[in-house]
Design a protein around this motif. Structure first.
Motif, PDB file in Angstrom:
ATOM      1  N   UNK A   1       0.827  -1.201   0.000  1.00  0.00           N
ATOM      2  CA  UNK A   1       0.000   0.000   0.000  1.00  0.00           C
ATOM      3  C   UNK A   1       0.870   1.264   0.000  1.00  0.00           C
ATOM      4  N   UNK A   2       1.966   1.238   0.773  1.00  0.00           N
ATOM      5  CA  UNK A   2       2.854   2.412   0.812  1.00  0.00           C
ATOM      6  C   UNK A   2       3.465   2.670  -0.565  1.00  0.00           C
ATOM      7  N   UNK A   3       3.866   1.613  -1.246  1.00  0.00           N
ATOM      8  CA  UNK A   3       4.431   1.775  -2.598  1.00  0.00           C
ATOM      9  C   UNK A   3       3.372   2.311  -3.574  1.00  0.00           C
ATOM     10  N   UNK A   4       2.144   1.881  -3.393  1.00  0.00           N
ATOM     11  CA  UNK A   4       1.060   2.362  -4.258  1.00  0.00           C
ATOM     12  C   UNK A   4       0.878   3.865  -4.081  1.00  0.00           C
ATOM     13  N   UNK A   5       0.893   4.330  -2.811  1.00  0.00           N
ATOM     14  CA  UNK A   5       0.740   5.761  -2.543  1.00  0.00           C
ATOM     15  C   UNK A   5       1.860   6.552  -3.212  1.00  0.00           C
ATOM     16  N   UNK A   6       3.085   6.076  -3.052  1.00  0.00           N
ATOM     17  CA  UNK A   6       4.235   6.809  -3.605  1.00  0.00           C
ATOM     18  C   UNK A   6       4.199   6.859  -5.129  1.00  0.00           C
ATOM     19  N   UNK A   7       3.672   5.814  -5.757  1.00  0.00           N
ATOM     20  CA  UNK A   7       3.650   5.785  -7.227  1.00  0.00           C
ATOM     21  C   UNK A   7       2.459   6.556  -7.806  1.00  0.00           C
ATOM     22  N   UNK A   8       1.438   6.879  -6.992  1.00  0.00           N
ATOM     23  CA  UNK A   8       0.246   7.555  -7.504  1.00  0.00           C
ATOM     24  C   UNK A   8       0.035   8.957  -6.957  1.00  0.00           C
ATOM     25  N   UNK A   9       0.745   9.297  -5.868  1.00  0.00           N
ATOM     26  CA  UNK A   9       0.591  10.637  -5.296  1.00  0.00           C
ATOM     27  C   UNK A   9       1.972  11.281  -5.204  1.00  0.00           C
ATOM     28  N   UNK A  10       2.154  12.378  -5.892  1.00  0.00           N
ATOM     29  CA  UNK A  10       3.470  13.019  -5.892  1.00  0.00           C
ATOM     30  C   UNK A  10       3.707  13.796  -4.603  1.00  0.00           C
ATOM     31  N   UNK A  11       4.989  13.828  -4.160  1.00  0.00           N
ATOM     32  CA  UNK A  11       5.381  14.680  -3.039  1.00  0.00           C
ATOM     33  C   UNK A  11       5.265  14.047  -1.670  1.00  0.00           C
TER      34      UNK A  11
END
Length: 387
Positions: free
Chosen positions: A1-11
């Motif tokens: 889930x953390x990797x998903x956030x980083x790949x879909x939400x910038x910053x």
């Protein structure tokens, strides 16, 4: 889930992404399927913090007090073993993190030769002790040689020169069991008996010597453990240098960096003041411990040390006739527990007595003392109280 956030939400940093997932699921490494329903809410809370600009400059430290991470939202994913500090500004936060992290790395690197020395010395002593233990068991078995000598002497009239062995009744234990004894055919019966008496005497002497050697090696292992403990709590390059100088004086100098004799200087000590106004001094290595106890401590001062394990010597200065409160004694005992190998334990026993009852045996290792007429307090180490 953390990797998903980083790949879909910038910053969003990896640390904050992991914290968002932790807020949603209770686990930083959760899968999307583990937190699908709660993840959107956790992301929205994070966005609200950004919109309202309510974040704080938070510094996270590990169990050793070394900076581990920093953020503008609480990093609860690290658990209770880690501590959080809110800095005055984000500039101060970044300065603290990188300067202290750099200092910690320098100290760790500066003490690498000491760690290597301690590890190799410990391994050498353990190998030596294993061999000595085997030799001691063999030496203790030499009592049978006295029995052989006694039986040969009692039956000497039955023996002849040239015999290679004899079987005799064991009259000493009342069993009368047969005991087989090898003989040297070149010797007379009396000489064979004397040969076994000499082997018994040699074994008895060896047992006495080996016992002393094992006691000495046990004391050396205990000393090395105190040095390792002091090294684990060193907070400055000066403290590392003091430990290196201590090892040089203890006979390890040629195997550490900068093993040259230094001019005598007062070692680094920590200073505290109890709630009742009593001054406390605390050593952080063996050299400083002796300085605190025998140079700074007066006969009527109170001396504290964690029971039966490595730790600092702590002295609470007490004017003659004064009686500190129970709270003062507890605070001094907490300091002794915090600056010891038991810093992460609970219900730690701390011995305390007057300085006059603390003695240093002749020719003992640095920091080693004996004491008498002591009491024992049980405390839980609390670094916040010590600070």
């Amino acid at each position: 889930a953390a990797k998903y956030i980083m790949s879909h939400v910038r910053g969003i940093s990896s640390g904050n992404a992991a914290q968002i997932v932790y807020n949603a699921s209770g686990r930083a490494d959760a899968l999307i399927s583990d937190c699908r329903d709660a993840l959107a809410g956790a992301l929205e809370d994070f966005a609200d913090t950004l919109r309202s600009y309510t974040g704080e400059p938070i510094l996270i430290r590990n169990t050793s007090g070394v900076p581990q991470d920093f953020s503008f939202i609480p990093q609860t994913r690290y658990g209770f073993d880690f501590t959080s500090e809110v800095c005055a500004s984000f500039g101060e936060l970044v300065d603290k993190f990188y300067s202290e992290k750099s200092r910690s790395e320098r100290i760790r690197h500066g003490g690498s030769d000491i760690l290597k020395l301690l590890s190799s010395a410990e391994a050498r002593i353990l190998r030596k002790r294993a061999a000595q233990t085997d030799e001691l068991a063999e030496a203790n078995d030499s009592t049978k040689y006295k029995l052989y000598g006694d039986l040969l002497t009692a039956n000497i009239y039955r023996l002849h020169r040239g015999d290679t062995s004899v079987s005799l009744e064991n009259y000493t234990d009342g069993t009368n069991d047969e005991v087989n004894i090898d003989l040297d055919s070149r010797l007379t019966p009396a000489a064979n008996a004397q040969r076994y008496y000499k082997k018994y005497a040699k074994g008895k002497t060896a047992a006495r010597v080996l016992t002393k050697q094992l006691e000495a090696s046990a004391a050396e292992l205990e000393y090395l453990e105190t040095v390792k403990d002091a090294l684990s709590r060193a907070e400055s390059e000066r403290e590392i240098a003091e430990i290196r100088e201590e090892l040089r004086r203890a006979g390890y100098g040629s195997r550490t960096r900068g093993g040259k004799e230094k001019k005598n200087a007062a070692p680094t000590v920590l200073k505290f003041r109890t709630s009742g106004g009593y001054d406390i001094v605390c050593g952080k290595n063996n050299t400083a411990n002796e300085y605190v106890t025998f140079k700074l401590g007066m006969r009527d001062d109170w001396w504290f040390h964690v029971k039966n394990m490595p730790g600092s010597h702590v002295v609470m200065h007490c004017p003659v006739g004064d009686e500190p409160s129970e709270k003062d004694f507890t605070e001094a005992a907490v300091i002794a527990a915090v600056y010891s190998k038991a810093a992460d334990s609970t219900g730690v026993p701390v011995d305390y007595t007057r300085v006059r009852y603390v003695k240093k045996p002749p020719a003992s290792k640095p920091g080693y003392v004996t004491y008498s007429k002591n009491w024992t307090a049980f405390v839980t180490p609390d670094k916040t109280i010590a600070e």
